[in-house]
Design an enzyme around this catalytic site. Structure first.
Site, PDB file in Angstrom:
ATOM      1  N   HIS A  14      13.616   3.019 -25.575  1.00  0.00           N
ATOM      2  CA  HIS A  14      13.060   1.702 -25.876  1.00  0.00           C
ATOM      3  C   HIS A  14      13.900   0.598 -25.249  1.00  0.00           C
ATOM      4  O   HIS A  14      13.366  -0.389 -24.720  1.00  0.00           O
ATOM      5  CB  HIS A  14      12.984   1.528 -27.396  1.00  0.00           C
ATOM      6  CG  HIS A  14      12.534   0.180 -27.835  1.00  0.00           C
ATOM      7  ND1 HIS A  14      13.403  -0.774 -28.333  1.00  0.00           N
ATOM      8  CD2 HIS A  14      11.305  -0.401 -27.844  1.00  0.00           C
ATOM      9  CE1 HIS A  14      12.738  -1.856 -28.637  1.00  0.00           C
ATOM     10  NE2 HIS A  14      11.468  -1.662 -28.345  1.00  0.00           N
TER      11      HIS A  14
ATOM     12  N   GLU B  52      13.019   0.377 -21.644  1.00  0.00           N
ATOM     13  CA  GLU B  52      11.744  -0.315 -21.450  1.00  0.00           C
ATOM     14  C   GLU B  52      11.950  -1.828 -21.426  1.00  0.00           C
ATOM     15  O   GLU B  52      11.400  -2.546 -20.577  1.00  0.00           O
ATOM     16  CB  GLU B  52      10.770   0.072 -22.551  1.00  0.00           C
ATOM     17  CG  GLU B  52       9.463  -0.711 -22.563  1.00  0.00           C
ATOM     18  CD  GLU B  52       9.031  -1.099 -23.967  1.00  0.00           C
ATOM     19  OE1 GLU B  52       8.666  -2.274 -24.169  1.00  0.00           O
ATOM     20  OE2 GLU B  52       9.060  -0.229 -24.853  1.00  0.00           O
ATOM     21  N   HIS B  53      12.752  -2.345 -22.349  1.00  0.00           N
ATOM     22  CA  HIS B  53      13.041  -3.777 -22.369  1.00  0.00           C
ATOM     23  C   HIS B  53      13.763  -4.224 -21.092  1.00  0.00           C
ATOM     24  O   HIS B  53      13.454  -5.271 -20.527  1.00  0.00           O
ATOM     25  CB  HIS B  53      13.910  -4.116 -23.584  1.00  0.00           C
ATOM     26  CG  HIS B  53      13.137  -4.337 -24.840  1.00  0.00           C
ATOM     27  ND1 HIS B  53      13.137  -5.535 -25.517  1.00  0.00           N
ATOM     28  CD2 HIS B  53      12.335  -3.519 -25.548  1.00  0.00           C
ATOM     29  CE1 HIS B  53      12.381  -5.439 -26.590  1.00  0.00           C
ATOM     30  NE2 HIS B  53      11.879  -4.214 -26.640  1.00  0.00           N
TER      31      HIS B  53
ATOM     32  N   GLU C 160      19.395  -8.799 -24.028  1.00  0.00           N
ATOM     33  CA  GLU C 160      18.311  -7.962 -24.554  1.00  0.00           C
ATOM     34  C   GLU C 160      18.768  -7.144 -25.756  1.00  0.00           C
ATOM     35  O   GLU C 160      17.959  -6.834 -26.635  1.00  0.00           O
ATOM     36  CB  GLU C 160      17.762  -7.057 -23.456  1.00  0.00           C
ATOM     37  CG  GLU C 160      16.317  -6.671 -23.643  1.00  0.00           C
ATOM     38  CD  GLU C 160      15.373  -7.866 -23.717  1.00  0.00           C
ATOM     39  OE1 GLU C 160      14.301  -7.730 -24.353  1.00  0.00           O
ATOM     40  OE2 GLU C 160      15.700  -8.928 -23.153  1.00  0.00           O
TER      41      GLU C 160
ATOM     42  N   GLU D 217      14.573  -7.179 -33.383  1.00  0.00           N
ATOM     43  CA  GLU D 217      13.376  -6.364 -33.596  1.00  0.00           C
ATOM     44  C   GLU D 217      13.619  -5.316 -34.675  1.00  0.00           C
ATOM     45  O   GLU D 217      12.763  -5.072 -35.528  1.00  0.00           O
ATOM     46  CB  GLU D 217      12.974  -5.698 -32.276  1.00  0.00           C
ATOM     47  CG  GLU D 217      11.661  -4.953 -32.316  1.00  0.00           C
ATOM     48  CD  GLU D 217      11.277  -4.354 -30.968  1.00  0.00           C
ATOM     49  OE1 GLU D 217      10.221  -3.695 -30.898  1.00  0.00           O
ATOM     50  OE2 GLU D 217      12.035  -4.527 -29.994  1.00  0.00           O
TER      51      GLU D 217
END
Length: 420
Positions: A48, A51-52, A121, A128
């Protein structure tokens, strides 16, 4: 030339496109056969995170230039990470399909992993994770997954724990790419106003230099089934119950879809009608099925008042058990209609078509036509469904509870109720 076309490059990269006459836009993306279940314990959350980072700059474009390249032509770019897959895709007008492929391939093949951007990030992902922890009807599914598949990648969260995410660096990210982003683990998919031959030519130029790789064989998932109960002073008691279901490749895959839809797939479903409409025990209750190549999970979720949690849990397992003998032809026909209509409606957009052809090729090695899918659903009989339901509820379930759940029955109590 048929509407769906598949080409495999010598290095193993597969290209699948579907022409949709009448459209003036296209969705194009890269689906990588790597997700949360491909992480080792110390890597949990890296897929994940990667992906960011794809959107945070490449050797050719910084983060702003990536966004501007697509949005300057009115397009849309996004990505997602699941347990099986990481996908990067863009939707653009027909004239900008080559640009879309150029940008998507750039972020997949050439991420810069700038240290400053990694730190930025990292903060976003930690926020998140915090947001997920503050959302009861979100985090409870992670806890359910953990007790269903303990001590293995399938049971770990996609976001990863904050303590892991806090320490990932450039070496961790580039290592995961080197291990999992080979040509044989990628599918380039496009649908809408697309020219298959033109996309293949461009793909050969972009991806052709990659060394040949084969698809990795994953460790099989191991279902366990246990209970987790987390007490907290919330407005609602959150209840989830799950059974191990079939994977995509199992013969009862379509039976699982139909039965789950009949039980909790809409307002006319049995659980919604019995527990919400007739008894008023909840606002939300549904059943859903998740599938992988080697396993699946049928899950029921509901949120209710603390004083109603015991009754709701008992009624839920009673209805699951009753379906073995009482699932009606009307319920079955309605569920089949919902599934067939949902499939067709989802294919009216280029994004829905691209997702379908990419995932179909990854799972089955081909792309079945909607008519074939409908025929397979229609072929499932009432006896098939009752046999499926009987076998499902005979398996050991998993349960996660969150909130004021002191009155909830134990998992063992519900198992005894199912077996009685």
């Amino acid at each position: 030339m048929s509407e769906t076309n598949i080409t495999t490059l010598p290095n193993g990269l597969r290209i699948v496109t579907r022409l949709m006459p009448g459209l003036h836009s296209a969705t194009i993306g890269v689906w990588v056969n790597a997700g949360g279940r491909d992480e080792r314990a110390e890597q949990n959350g890296i897929a994940h995170f990667l992906e960011h980072m794809a959107f945070k700059g490449t050797a050719r474009r910084n983060a702003l230039q990536i966004a501007e390249a697509i949005e300057d032509v009115g397009g849309y770019i996004n990505a997602y990470t699941s347990r099986d897959t990481t996908a990067y895709y863009a939707r653009v007008l027909e004239a900008d399909t080559a640009l879309g492929l150029d940008v998507i391939s750039d972020i997949v093949l050439n991420p810069a992993f700038d240290q400053r951007e990694i730190e930025v990030e990292r903060g976003v992902i930690l926020q998140e994770i915090g947001q997920s922890l503050d959302t009861p009807d979100d985090i409870i599914f992670d806890w359910l997954q953990e007790v269903a598949y303990p001590d293995q990648a399938m049971g770990r969260t996609i976001l990863g724990p904050a303590e892991r995410v806090s320490h990932f660096g450039r070496t961790d990210l580039s290592g995961f790419v080197a291990e999992h982003y080979g040509a044989g683990q990628m599918i380039l998919a496009a649908a809408g106003a697309v020219d298959h031959d033109a996309i293949v030519r461009q793909a050969e130029q972009i991806f052709g230099h990659m060394p040949a790789t084969t698809r990795r064989v994953r460790d099989g998932a191991r279902w366990h089934g246990a209970e987790t109960r987390r007490l907290k002073d919330l407005e609602q008691a959150h209840f989830t119950l799950a059974f191990e279901g079939p994977g995509y490749l199992a013969p009862d895959y379509h039976a699982a879809q139909i039965w789950t839809t009949a039980m909790g797939g809409g307002m006319s479903s049995r659980l919604f009608q019995k527990i919400r409409e007739e008894r008023g025990l909840c606002y939300t209750i549904f059943a859903q099925s998740g599938f992988h190549d080697d396993t699946g999970m049928m899950t029921v979720y509901a949120g209710t008042a603390a004083e109603d949690i015991e009754e709701l849990a008992n009624l839920t397992v009673d209805e699951l058990k009753r379906s073995v003998e009482t699932l009606s032809d009307a319920e079955i026909a309605r569920a089949k209609a919902q599934l067939k209509a949902g499939t067709l409606m989802g294919l009216e957009s280029s994004s829905g078509q691209t997702e379908r052809i990419a995932r179909s090729l990854a799972i089955w090695g081909r792309v079945p036509e909607p008519a074939e899918t409908a025929a397979r659903l229609d072929a499932v009989t009432r006896d098939d469904l009752r046999n499926y339901a009987a076998s499902l509820i005979a398996r050991r379930p998993a349960m996660a509870l969150y909130g004021p759940v002191e009155r909830a029955p134990s998992l063992e109590t519900l198992i005894d109720r199912l077996a009685a």
